[in-house]
Write a protein that holds these residues in place. Structure first.
Motif, short mmCIF file in Angstrom:
data_model
loop_
_atom_site.label_atom_id
_atom_site.label_comp_id
_atom_site.label_asym_id
_atom_site.label_seq_id
_atom_site.Cartn_x
_atom_site.Cartn_y
_atom_site.Cartn_z
N THR A 194 -6.47 -25.13 -75.88
CA THR A 194 -6.41 -25.38 -77.33
C THR A 194 -6.45 -26.86 -77.65
O THR A 194 -6.94 -27.26 -78.71
N LEU A 208 -10.63 -19.87 -81.77
CA LEU A 208 -9.46 -20.27 -81.01
C LEU A 208 -9.83 -20.36 -79.53
O LEU A 208 -10.26 -19.37 -78.94
N GLN A 255 -3.73 -18.84 -84.50
CA GLN A 255 -3.88 -20.29 -84.52
C GLN A 255 -2.54 -20.97 -84.81
O GLN A 255 -2.25 -22.04 -84.29
#
Length: 677
Positions: A194, A208, A255
């Protein structure tokens, strides 16, 4: 606390069994060393037993990938066995195994490395949807004609028109493009991945990152055909992309977890069940527990729990200790679902952390404690009510989640049917009278009271509330909280409130004869009084007031109306489907032939239950002259039941059936909540 490894030989095959989370540097290095030793010892038929592995990160996946390459060059192979559900999804997402084989694998079945999608013929989206049985040929032709005129994609037209659900489209796209479709959850995304894509860009592109394995980034998206988005991410990261499908709302929700730093520490979370339960446990070192509770892993775990609860609309968080593990359950739409389990020795640390947040005594573990805390998460202020109760394996904690941003403070948003809403508003505009809201705990009575008071508030009126406790703060309303510890009861406060020149009085609950009598007297002397009772129906409320000792002639004069209510689960919009009502139902309820009903198939958005969200069903009885005459004679319950039937008052069950025909809930849910005969 890295993973531990055991190695054993069975014939020519070597079993390597890690235990724990393969997510820290030492664990990845230990995995590399163990597999390298096997290759050096010419043990090239390697089976990786994943039964006790809780989690992988990108570095551990790289180690496995490299070992597979080396084993293949040496004339051997690498296979998996016994992956847990989470580990299985990680292997599917990163292409380390065949999705069909992994999903169907039985315990003890060997699974080969590498992706081997079954040789399905390449079909168009419409053909796949037809094969799935979620559309008809006529519906497909209509959508195709609309596509020609609008230029929109066929799948989006079918979803927006209500023909198919989002999950149907994702499943079809998964087959068409041979991209895995997975339900997102904690552990399915690696922090190192991430960090490769800034939060703002991920939000804008609605994607994502999940894992980075060498030069490939596994990325979850809801649109596999969005080539410009994929090109932008390739340019930003310099990596190849491997796509995974998930719903748009699911991606946006996760997220928050992935970029907030509030995810669960994998070393604390136990995903795999154990076959061995400890009968006795050693005495806990509470000094060490308190020290652990001040450390970041437990803080992150507690923060992650609260974040997830707020995100999923949880009403209560249950944290309870057992023999060998600590279990966390979420109450969603009235039912409990298991959220996660942790090691049993972490339970006191979690409880201590919550007590610190609620400003309670962490040293007191023998007596129940109550407290409250306020947190800010996802841009919302959330109140949490803390309650602990000592048990044989440790304290059980229940957190009541009060999300003010989701509170319903308008009568028009209570979800009442049009006839019931009109009748409620008619009761509220009266100049005096007692209005009772009744139902069991958790049926939404307080919400109805708050919405009613908010509907009535005005600078021209003095509105006073007596609550235990004050749950939501309202402007220009005088709210007061009872305090039994100092003798400030509902009855005592109500006496003093009557000297404050009120126009409208809200009493949180009528619990005793004194409060009931004062409330009735207040209603008779020109005040509107709203309150609640714990009874099953409207008739029960009237009987309870008489049983408390209120004089029948006084109650008959003071009563304006009674609202009985329940909360039932609504059908999940993501997996909702229609079907023809069975013949036995149409006959039983006198429905016309061809009546269509709805239900949910179950999907990741609704915890596979087929339900998401709740709506109210109501039974409203207005105090007519006939009812007042009956009440004055102190009738028994049978007489009141006969009167209600003769007057044709709609019941809770009648309102529930109306919601079933509207396609908002199911007949099974109505029976579950009302227990109709």
């Amino acid at each position: 606390m890295g993973a531990q490894f055991s190695r054993s030989l069975i014939g020519t095959m070597t079993y390597l069994a890690p235990t724990g989370a393969l997510t820290v540097g030492d664990s990845s290095q230990s995995l590399h060393d163990s597999m390298s030793q096997c290759i050096l010892a010419n043990q090239v038929e390697l089976i990786l037993d994943l039964e006790r592995v809780t989690l992988f990160d990108g570095r551990a996946l790289e180690v496995i990938h490299d070992a597979n390459v080396n084993l293949t060059h040496a004339g051997g192979w690498l296979k998996f066995i016994n992956p847990t559900a989470l580990v299985r999804d990680i292997l599917i997402a990163t292409g380390f195994g065949d999705p069909v084989a992994l999903k169907r694998a039985a315990a003890g079945e060997l699974l080969a490395m590498g992706e081997e999608y079954s040789s399905l013929p390449t079909l168009k989206l419409g053909e796949i949807l037809l094969e799935m049985g979620v559309v008809t040929a006529d519906q497909l032709d209509g959508a195709a004609a609309l596509q020609t005129r609008s230029g929109k994609r066929l799948g989006r037209i079918l979803v927006e028109g209500g023909t198919i659900a989002d999950i149907d489209l994702l499943n079809a796209l998964s087959r068409q493009f041979r991209i895995p479709h997975l339900a997102l959850r904690a552990g399915l995304y690696d922090r190192a991945a991430t960090e490769l894509l800034p939060r703002e860009i991920a939000r804008r592109l609605e994607v994502l990152p999940l894992f980075k394995v060498h030069d490939t980034l596994t990325l979850v998206t809801s649109d596999p055909q969005a080539v410009p988005i994929q090109d932008e991410i390739r340019e930003l990261t310099g990596l190849k992309l491997r796509l995974v499908l998930a719903g748009r709302q699911e991606i946006l929700k996760h997220q928050i977890d992935a970029y907030s730093g509030g995810g669960f520490d994998p070393e604390l979370v136990e995903y795999a069940a154990t076959d061995i339960a400890l009968v006795e446990q050693e005495a806990s070192d509470y000094a060490q527990i308190d020290q652990m509770a001040g450390g970041s892993p437990v803080i992150n775990l507690v923060n992650g729990l609260i974040q997830r609860a707020v995100r999923d609309g949880v009403s209560d968080i249950h944290i309870e200790s057992g023999r060998s593990r600590s279990l966390v359950r979420f109450r969603i739409d009235g039912l409990l679902y298991e959220a996660l389990s942790t090691r049993a020795d972490m339970h006191p640390a979690i409880v201590s952390r919550l007590k610190v947040m609620a400003n309670l005594d962490i040293a007191e573990r023998r007596l129940p404690q109550d407290g409250r805390m306020q947190v800010t998460t996802q841009g919302r202020n959330v109140d949490l009510r803390f309650s602990s109760l000592p048990g044989i394996y440790g304290e059980k904690v229940v957190l009541r989640v009060l999300d003010k941003s989701h509170s319903i403070l308008e009568v028009d948003r209570l979800g009442m049917s049009e006839p019931n809403l009109a009748l409620l508003k008619k009761l509220l505009v009266r100049s005096y009278g007692l209005i009772l809201v009744t139902g069991p705990t958790g049926s939404g009575k307080t919400t109805t009271l708050y919405a009613s008071v908010n509907h009535l508030k005005s600078v021209e009126k003095n509105i006073v509330t007596i609550e235990d406790p004050v749950e939501y703060q309202l402007d220009i309303i005088n709210q007061n909280q009872v305090n039994e510890a100092i003798g400030l009861s509902f009855a005592k406060m109500l006496k003093h409130v009557l000297r404050q020149d009120p126009d409208i009085i809200m009493v949180g609950e009528i619990r005793d004869r004194e409060t009931a009598e004062i409330a009735v007297q207040a209603a008779l002397t020109g005040h509107v009084v709203l309150s609640t009772l714990h009874t099953n129906d409207a008739i029960g409320a009237l009987s309870r007031m008489l049983d408390m000792g209120v004089e029948p002639y006084l109650l008959s004069s003071a009563l304006a109306g009674v609202i009985a209510q329940r909360l039932v689960r609504g059908i999940c919009p993501e997996c909702k489907q229609s079907f023809l009502a069975p013949t036995e139902l149409t006959v039983r309820f006198d429905w016309p032939k061809g009546t269509m009903l709805s239900k949910g198939r179950g999907c990741s958005s609704c915890y596979d239950s087929g339900y998401r969200g709740r709506l109210g069903i109501h039974e409203i009885v207005e105090a007519s002259e006939a009812l007042q005459r009956l009440m004055a004679r102190s009738p028994n319950k049978d007489e009141m039941t006969s009167f209600m039937k003769s007057e044709g008052y709609p019941t809770l069950f009648d309102d529930g059936l109306r919601r079933v025909l509207e396609g908002k809930t199911t007949i099974e849910e109505i029976y579950r909540v009302i227990h109709a005969e």
